[in-house]
Design an enzyme around this catalytic site. Structure first.
Site, short mmCIF file in Angstrom:
data_model
loop_
_atom_site.label_atom_id
_atom_site.label_comp_id
_atom_site.label_asym_id
_atom_site.label_seq_id
_atom_site.Cartn_x
_atom_site.Cartn_y
_atom_site.Cartn_z
N ARG A 1 11.80 -11.85 -12.17
CA ARG A 1 12.59 -12.81 -11.82
C ARG A 1 12.27 -14.22 -12.34
NH1 ARG A 1 15.17 -14.15 -6.24
NH2 ARG A 1 14.50 -12.32 -5.78
N LYS B 1 2.19 3.30 -6.50
CA LYS B 1 1.73 3.47 -5.17
C LYS B 1 2.08 2.18 -4.47
CE LYS B 1 -2.49 3.91 -3.06
NZ LYS B 1 -3.14 2.59 -2.86
N ASP C 1 -0.88 8.18 -9.16
CA ASP C 1 -2.00 8.07 -8.43
C ASP C 1 -2.95 7.89 -9.37
OD1 ASP C 1 -4.55 8.97 -7.00
OD2 ASP C 1 -3.32 9.83 -5.48
N HIS C 2 -3.59 6.72 -9.55
CA HIS C 2 -4.25 6.48 -10.60
C HIS C 2 -5.77 7.30 -10.79
CE1 HIS C 2 -6.49 3.66 -8.22
NE2 HIS C 2 -7.56 3.77 -8.99
N LYS D 1 -8.33 9.43 -14.12
CA LYS D 1 -9.66 9.41 -14.18
C LYS D 1 -10.33 10.22 -14.95
CE LYS D 1 -10.64 6.06 -10.35
NZ LYS D 1 -11.06 4.91 -10.80
N GLU E 1 -16.39 1.62 -1.51
CA GLU E 1 -16.06 0.39 -2.34
C GLU E 1 -17.03 -0.69 -1.62
OE1 GLU E 1 -12.00 -0.65 -3.89
OE2 GLU E 1 -11.78 0.28 -1.84
N ASP F 1 -4.07 3.85 2.23
CA ASP F 1 -4.28 3.12 1.11
C ASP F 1 -5.23 4.35 -0.11
OD1 ASP F 1 -4.41 0.77 -0.71
OD2 ASP F 1 -6.35 0.84 -0.27
N HIS G 1 -5.42 9.35 -2.94
CA HIS G 1 -6.51 9.46 -4.05
C HIS G 1 -7.73 10.61 -3.33
CE1 HIS G 1 -5.15 5.88 -5.66
NE2 HIS G 1 -5.73 5.17 -4.97
N LYS H 1 -14.16 0.17 2.77
CA LYS H 1 -14.58 -0.93 1.99
C LYS H 1 -15.65 -1.82 2.64
CE LYS H 1 -9.79 -2.02 0.49
NZ LYS H 1 -9.84 -1.55 -0.93
#
Ligand code: BG6
Length: 512
Positions: free
Chosen positions: A51, A157, A186-187, A191, A225, A244, A249, A349
């Site tokens: 935008r 995602k 799905d990153h 990998k 993480e 998430d 994953h 996390k």
């Protein structure tokens, strides 16, 4: 899947959400890296769409900054103009279908100028609320299909919020694109080390005969993480770790660990096998959810002398939030290969370190011959597939300590990717983008698999929503999550592996 390096055919990549974070941090640096390897199509251009009003030059200059900041392959003296010249920008309000006229005109013009032969990949890096709006608006101007060239669509995602929304999204997308042309990201599948699970399993003769309930005691998958929610509190508070990380994953990694050998390396052949795993997941009963699904949320603590905020104190997070930042689950795959083998997965996390790994714990020897010298929980082999960091593989086995008697000690045989000198390990987005340009969907998730995984976690989502008595355990930031998660592994003296950032380190406490 393509087994040799190939250059994609001529085409245009249209990125919706071009002024957003993902474009800057991941997509453009990944494309730049593909460019450096001379793997972009000969005739190629990128049209950024958002935008925000911007000229081509302004977009190019912003992307030049992005490359400097986020590309690992950029050297200060690289001339990036050859890459930047392929970037264009078009501002439209993506929610307004009339604005797509401007987009259509621009695409026609760029296609002619750049000889991209009518081939287009649309990449949706926008808020999920636009995932069905954009394809619909593209179809108003017949941009979704063409007799002239291919049309593909890549969807970021999260793909849905629950089973109902995922089914609706699949249905909406299928109105405008064929399943074969829909690329759901799905990153984790991009990998290198995740793909290496397939190679480890199916190109070595020694593992596969042991890869079943007869020899495997349990499988553990950890994705930890050390960071908190950072600037994404608003998004995360409406999502939580189950949606998430777990639904996508972690479960995709389970799919690759547990699948049967595919008949070929063709996209659907592999994806059919992972789907079968997802179809065999044992449905959670209410009792399982209470006993075998643990959720937690980080509380404030002090790490390395510095105070770390509690989740509820993070920006964008509700002060009374009950969103989970940690999940640990025990579940079973009810099929011939895995019957009775528990799978333990956890993600969180603000855990002690950033690490993702898969651990295959093999059974103890049938007879405990060196009992006087070996602790019972050390009498089993482990194969660790380290996804990140210090990517590699480690096999633990017992050895005699030289000297009198039969003192037995566990030793480690390890391989680290870093030892492969001069081998370039591409970033996940690099691989995935290149595959989308090549038309190879092997590392993208198929609609039926995504739905199956939402179906798997649906009872958990429902019970958590409806039953307020289910605990949300607090855990101090910087620890391995709620202590209750340790009770999931019921065997005496056995608990989760505590991985450290270095593959071969093993202590109860990692660096904080
Ligand atoms: C994303 C999640 O999909 O994966 C994030 O939305 C998470 O919350 C990230 O931080 C982890 O990815 P990686 O590649 O850093 O392990």
């Amino acid at each position: 899947m393509k087994d040799k390096i190939e250059k994609p055919g001529d085409q245009m990549l249209v990125i919706f959400g071009a002024s957003g974070d993902l474009t800057k941090r991941k997509l453009i640096p990944a494309l730049y890296s593909i460019y450096l390897q001379n793997l972009l199509p000969d005739k190629f251009c990128v049209l950024g769409v958002s935008r925000t009003e911007m000229s081509d030059d302004e977009f190019r200059s912003q992307m030049a900054d992005a490359i400097e900041e986020f590309s690992k392959n950029h050297k200060a003296d690289n001339d990036i103009s050859g890459f930047l010249n392929r970037l264009y920008y078009q501002s439209i309000n993506t929610s307004d279908e009339n604005e797509y006229k401007k987009l259509e005109e621009r695409i026609i013009k760029l296609n002619k100028e750049n000889n991209t032969r009518g081939n287009i990949v649309f990449y949706l890096s926008t808020p999920p609320s636009l995932y069905h709006v954009i394809p619909k608006n593209l179809s108003r101007y017949s941009l979704n299909k063409s007799s002239e060239g291919f049309r593909r669509i890549v969807i970021e995602k999260p793909f849905g919020y629950d089973i109902k929304s995922a089914k609706k999204l699949n249905k909406d997308l299928l109105e405008y694109f064929n399943e074969d042309d829909i690329y759901r990201i799905d990153h984790y599948l991009g990998k290198e080390t995740v793909q290496n699970v397939l190679v480890t399993r199916f190109s070595n003769g020694i593992f596969e005969p042991l890869w079943n309930s007869k020899y495997v005691n349990r499988v553990e998958v950890t994705s930890a993480e050390s960071i908190g929610v950072e600037s994404r509190g608003g998004y995360f508070d409406g999502s939580g770790t189950l949606r998430d990380m777990v639904q996508n994953h972690l479960m995709q990694m389970v799919g690759l660990v547990a699948m049967e050998p595919p008949s070929s390396f063709e996209s659907n052949s592999i994806r059919n096998e992972t789907l079968k795993v997802f179809q065999s997941l044992r449905e959670f009963s209410e009792r399982d959810i209470k006993k075998n699904v643990i959720r937690g949320q980080y509380t404030s603590s002090s790490i390395g002398g510095e105070k770390v905020k509690a989740y509820r104190e993070e920006n964008g997070v509700d002060k009374k939030s009950r969103t989970e930042t940690f999940v640990a689950i025990k579940f079973y795959i009810d099929n011939w290969r895995w019957g009775g083998v528990p799978f333990y997965i956890r993600s969180g996390k603000r855990l002690p370190t950033r690490v993702t790994e898969i651990v295959i714990h093999f059974n103890k020897t049938p007879h405990w011959l060196f009992g006087a010298y070996q602790k019972p929980n050390e009498a089993c082999n482990q194969l660790i597939l380290r996804i990140q960091p210090d990517e590699g593989i480690l096999l633990k086995f017992a050895m005699k300590v030289p000297g009198q008697g039969f003192n037995v000690q566990n030793v480690k045989m390890d391989f680290h990717y870093a030892d492969l000198r001069n081998t370039y390990v591409p970033e996940a987005y690099e691989r995935l983008l290149l595959d989308a340009l090549l038309g190879d969907s092997t590392l993208y998730t198929r609609g039926d698999a995504v739905e199956q995984l939402w179906q798997f976690i649906a009872p958990v989502q429902k019970t958590w929503n409806e039953d307020q008595s289910i605990p949300l355990y607090g855990y101090p930031a910087g620890t391995w999550g709620p202590e209750t998660a340790n009770d999931l592994i019921e065997e005496e003296g056995i608990t989760w592996q505590c991985p450290c950032s270095n593959l071969t380190d093993e202590t109860s406490y990692c660096e904080l």
